[in-house]
Design a protein around this motif. Structure first.
Motif, PDB file in Angstrom:
ATOM      1  N   ALA A 148       0.859  -1.187   0.000  1.00 16.80           N
ATOM      2  CA  ALA A 148       0.000   0.000   0.000  1.00 16.80           C
ATOM      3  C   ALA A 148       0.896   1.238   0.000  1.00 16.80           C
ATOM      4  N   LYS A 149       0.534   2.233  -0.813  1.00 12.09           N
ATOM      5  CA  LYS A 149       1.329   3.462  -0.925  1.00 12.09           C
ATOM      6  C   LYS A 149       0.495   4.644  -0.452  1.00 12.09           C
ATOM      7  N   PHE A 150       1.140   5.527   0.339  1.00 15.93           N
ATOM      8  CA  PHE A 150       0.475   6.689   0.899  1.00 15.93           C
ATOM      9  C   PHE A 150       1.251   7.964   0.553  1.00 15.93           C
ATOM     10  N   ALA A 151       0.513   9.062   0.398  1.00 12.64           N
ATOM     11  CA  ALA A 151       1.123  10.374   0.171  1.00 12.64           C
ATOM     12  C   ALA A 151       0.667  11.311   1.280  1.00 12.64           C
ATOM     13  N   LYS A 152       1.583  12.179   1.721  1.00  9.21           N
ATOM     14  CA  LYS A 152       1.232  13.118   2.780  1.00  9.21           C
ATOM     15  C   LYS A 152       0.598  14.368   2.181  1.00  9.21           C
ATOM     16  N   ASN A 153      -0.544  14.756   2.761  1.00  9.18           N
ATOM     17  CA  ASN A 153      -1.269  15.940   2.331  1.00  9.18           C
ATOM     18  C   ASN A 153      -1.586  16.757   3.581  1.00  9.18           C
ATOM     19  N   GLY A 154      -0.757  17.766   3.853  1.00  8.12           N
ATOM     20  CA  GLY A 154      -0.920  18.530   5.089  1.00  8.12           C
ATOM     21  C   GLY A 154      -0.603  17.670   6.290  1.00  8.12           C
ATOM     22  N   ASN A 155      -1.572  17.537   7.195  1.00 14.40           N
ATOM     23  CA  ASN A 155      -1.392  16.706   8.385  1.00 14.40           C
ATOM     24  C   ASN A 155      -2.018  15.327   8.227  1.00 14.40           C
ATOM     25  N   PHE A 156      -2.287  14.946   6.984  1.00 13.65           N
ATOM     26  CA  PHE A 156      -2.936  13.658   6.740  1.00 13.65           C
ATOM     27  C   PHE A 156      -2.122  12.818   5.753  1.00 13.65           C
ATOM     28  N   TRP A 157      -2.319  11.520   5.854  1.00 12.02           N
ATOM     29  CA  TRP A 157      -1.761  10.554   4.904  1.00 12.02           C
ATOM     30  C   TRP A 157      -2.911   9.936   4.126  1.00 12.02           C
ATOM     31  N   GLU A 158      -2.835  10.010   2.807  1.00 14.75           N
ATOM     32  CA  GLU A 158      -3.895   9.485   1.954  1.00 14.75           C
ATOM     33  C   GLU A 158      -3.367   8.318   1.127  1.00 14.75           C
ATOM     34  N   MET A 159      -4.122   7.236   1.096  1.00 15.80           N
ATOM     35  CA  MET A 159      -3.689   6.069   0.343  1.00 15.80           C
ATOM     36  C   MET A 159      -3.877   6.315  -1.147  1.00 15.80           C
ATOM     37  N   LYS A 160      -2.789   6.138  -1.912  1.00 17.83           N
ATOM     38  CA  LYS A 160      -2.803   6.379  -3.347  1.00 17.83           C
ATOM     39  C   LYS A 160      -2.929   5.094  -4.150  1.00 17.83           C
ATOM     40  N   SER A 161      -2.449   3.996  -3.611  1.00 13.11           N
ATOM     41  CA  SER A 161      -2.586   2.710  -4.294  1.00 13.11           C
ATOM     42  C   SER A 161      -2.581   1.602  -3.250  1.00 13.11           C
ATOM     43  N   PHE A 162      -3.288   0.538  -3.569  1.00 18.73           N
ATOM     44  CA  PHE A 162      -3.431  -0.573  -2.627  1.00 18.73           C
ATOM     45  C   PHE A 162      -3.537  -1.865  -3.415  1.00 18.73           C
ATOM     46  N   GLN A 163      -2.629  -2.772  -3.121  1.00 22.55           N
ATOM     47  CA  GLN A 163      -2.660  -4.092  -3.742  1.00 22.55           C
ATOM     48  C   GLN A 163      -2.509  -5.127  -2.641  1.00 22.55           C
ATOM     49  N   PRO A 164      -3.629  -5.752  -2.238  1.00 26.44           N
ATOM     50  CA  PRO A 164      -3.590  -6.693  -1.111  1.00 26.44           C
ATOM     51  C   PRO A 164      -2.602  -7.831  -1.285  1.00 26.44           C
ATOM     52  N   ALA A 165      -2.389  -8.297  -2.528  1.00 18.51           N
ATOM     53  CA  ALA A 165      -1.466  -9.405  -2.766  1.00 18.51           C
ATOM     54  C   ALA A 165      -0.779  -9.220  -4.112  1.00 18.51           C
ATOM     55  N   VAL A 166       0.516  -9.521  -4.161  1.00 16.47           N
ATOM     56  CA  VAL A 166       1.302  -9.396  -5.390  1.00 16.47           C
ATOM     57  C   VAL A 166       1.799 -10.766  -5.829  1.00 16.47           C
ATOM     58  N   ALA A 167       2.664 -11.368  -5.024  1.00 19.45           N
ATOM     59  CA  ALA A 167       3.225 -12.693  -5.284  1.00 19.45           C
ATOM     60  C   ALA A 167       3.884 -13.159  -3.996  1.00 19.45           C
ATOM     61  N   ALA A 168       4.221 -14.454  -3.933  1.00 22.83           N
ATOM     62  CA  ALA A 168       4.791 -15.031  -2.713  1.00 22.83           C
ATOM     63  C   ALA A 168       6.281 -15.305  -2.909  1.00 22.83           C
ATOM     64  N   PHE A 169       7.074 -14.940  -1.881  1.00 21.42           N
ATOM     65  CA  PHE A 169       8.521 -15.104  -1.926  1.00 21.42           C
ATOM     66  C   PHE A 169       9.003 -15.668  -0.586  1.00 21.42           C
ATOM     67  N   GLY A 170      10.215 -16.240  -0.582  1.00 19.30           N
ATOM     68  CA  GLY A 170      10.825 -16.692   0.652  1.00 19.30           C
ATOM     69  C   GLY A 170      10.430 -18.096   1.041  1.00 19.30           C
ATOM     70  N   ALA A 171      10.842 -18.493   2.239  1.00 18.20           N
ATOM     71  CA  ALA A 171      10.588 -19.829   2.776  1.00 18.20           C
ATOM     72  C   ALA A 171       9.818 -19.723   4.084  1.00 18.20           C
ATOM     73  N   PHE A 172       9.155 -20.804   4.450  1.00 16.07           N
ATOM     74  CA  PHE A 172       8.403 -20.879   5.705  1.00 16.07           C
ATOM     75  C   PHE A 172       7.404 -19.728   5.832  1.00 16.07           C
ATOM     76  N   ALA A 173       6.762 -19.387   4.701  1.00 11.46           N
ATOM     77  CA  ALA A 173       5.702 -18.373   4.660  1.00 11.46           C
ATOM     78  C   ALA A 173       6.181 -17.004   5.115  1.00 11.46           C
ATOM     79  N   ARG A 174       7.497 -16.747   4.956  1.00  8.65           N
ATOM     80  CA  ARG A 174       8.064 -15.457   5.342  1.00  8.65           C
ATOM     81  C   ARG A 174       8.672 -14.779   4.113  1.00  8.65           C
ATOM     82  N   CYS A 175       8.049 -13.733   3.670  1.00 12.67           N
ATOM     83  CA  CYS A 175       8.584 -12.968   2.541  1.00 12.67           C
ATOM     84  C   CYS A 175       9.782 -12.148   3.011  1.00 12.67           C
ATOM     85  N   PRO A 176      10.875 -12.109   2.240  1.00 17.35           N
ATOM     86  CA  PRO A 176      12.008 -11.249   2.613  1.00 17.35           C
ATOM     87  C   PRO A 176      11.581  -9.784   2.663  1.00 17.35           C
TER      88      PRO A 176
END
Length: 316
Positions: free
Chosen positions: A145-173
């Protein structure tokens, strides 16, 4: 008296154990996976709290910094996502058994105009009643998820719940930020895995926004080799800025290491070599090497260009 004390000790122990292991799944709405969701929060920015707003499940803090959100979406339709391990097929997310989501990284950066941004990366794994992450050849599913600061607030600009899986033992680097163009940023990570007691082969991945979503745009094999008593190597990358490319700049990857023919003992496995080393390994028992490779973005993916430059030393 001893019997009463023993019973009290066992009772307290069982209660503490139950508190550690009795993890509950909270059902969530399928709207949480909508990539067009809006989210606006006031400063200061807290990565864990932000993750909980994205995935409003039950938050747990277990020992050894094991903090995660436990949730389940009964109305969600699981979709396939690549697991780069390639041994158990794609991962179907959200998992029907429930999901454990952990914060991987909270990354700050500014563009050339001074605008402030944050990228939070999170790791999904199958819910485990003990809060564990298991499966040697099961990667941790990366989300962003990517956020941009606007004054005293952070607004989400993009959100991707899942991309791909990496690493071992269910732990992404843990991903790292890399600038690949003018105000163009991507995430890099090194995926490494191998059999029990065997060498771990490392792959370099570059994940960037393309065609409206984050996706792997570069895969470099033989990036590193660890857990071998006979050979080892590691790599580093440089983003090329002298070729006048505004976006998706070229990469130079340099791999340095040593090779020694395995003795074939129980703890000494023969390793899979980079193609540039196979001929030398046929006639020599050991050597040091350096390989320089260059990658350029071609259409939809980075590909190796030119012929690799290989140097050998200490040949025996």
């Amino acid at each position: 008296m001893r019997q009463i004390t023993l019973h009290l000790f066992l009772l307290v122990s069982s209660l503490c154990f139950a508190q550690e292991t009795d993890l509950q799944l909270k059902n969530t709405s399928d709207t949480i996976l909508n990539p067009k969701r809006t989210l606006r929060v006031s400063d200061p920015f807290d990565g864990v709290k932000m993750m909980q707003k994205l995935f409003p499940g039950n938050l747990y803090h277990l020992a050894d910094k094991n903090t995660f959100i436990s949730w389940k979406c009964k109305s969600c339709k699981p979709a396939p996502f690549l697991d780069v391990n390639g041994t158990e097929g794609d991962q179907l997310f959200p998992y029907t058994e429930g999901v454990a989501t952990r914060l991987l990284a909270n990354i700050d950066y500014k563009d050339s105009k001074g605008n402030q941004f944050k990228i939070i990366a999170f790791n999904h794994s199958v819910h485990d009643e003990d809060g564990l992450q298991t499966g040697r050849f099961s990667g941790g599913l990366l989300g962003v998820a990517k956020f941009a600061k606007n004054g005293n607030f952070w607004e989400m600009k993009s959100f991707q719940p899942a991309v791909a899986a990496f690493g071992a033992f269910a732990r992404c680097p843990t991903p790292k930020l890399v600038e690949i163009g003018e105000d163009q940023y991507a995430l890099s990570l090194i995926h490494a895995n191998g059999g029990a007691g065997a060498p771990y082969n490392g792959y370099f991945y570059l994940i960037a926004g393309f065609d409206g979503k984050y996706q792997p745009l570069m895969e470099v094999d033989n990036y590193s080799l660890t857990n071998s008593i006979s050979s080892d190597w590691s790599s580093s990358y440089t983003v090329i800025t002298d070729n006048n490319k505004k976006f998706f700049r070229d990469f130079k990857i340099v791999t340095k290491g040593s090779y020694k023919k395995a003795k074939g003992t129980e703890d000494d496995f023969e390793v899979d070599l980079p193609a540039e080393l196979t001929e030398m390994a046929k006639t020599k028992k050991s050597f040091n090497f350096e390989i320089e490779r260059r990658y350029a973005f071609k259409g939809k993916f980075y590909k190796m260009i030119d012929k690799p430059i290989v140097k050998f030393s200490n040949i025996k």
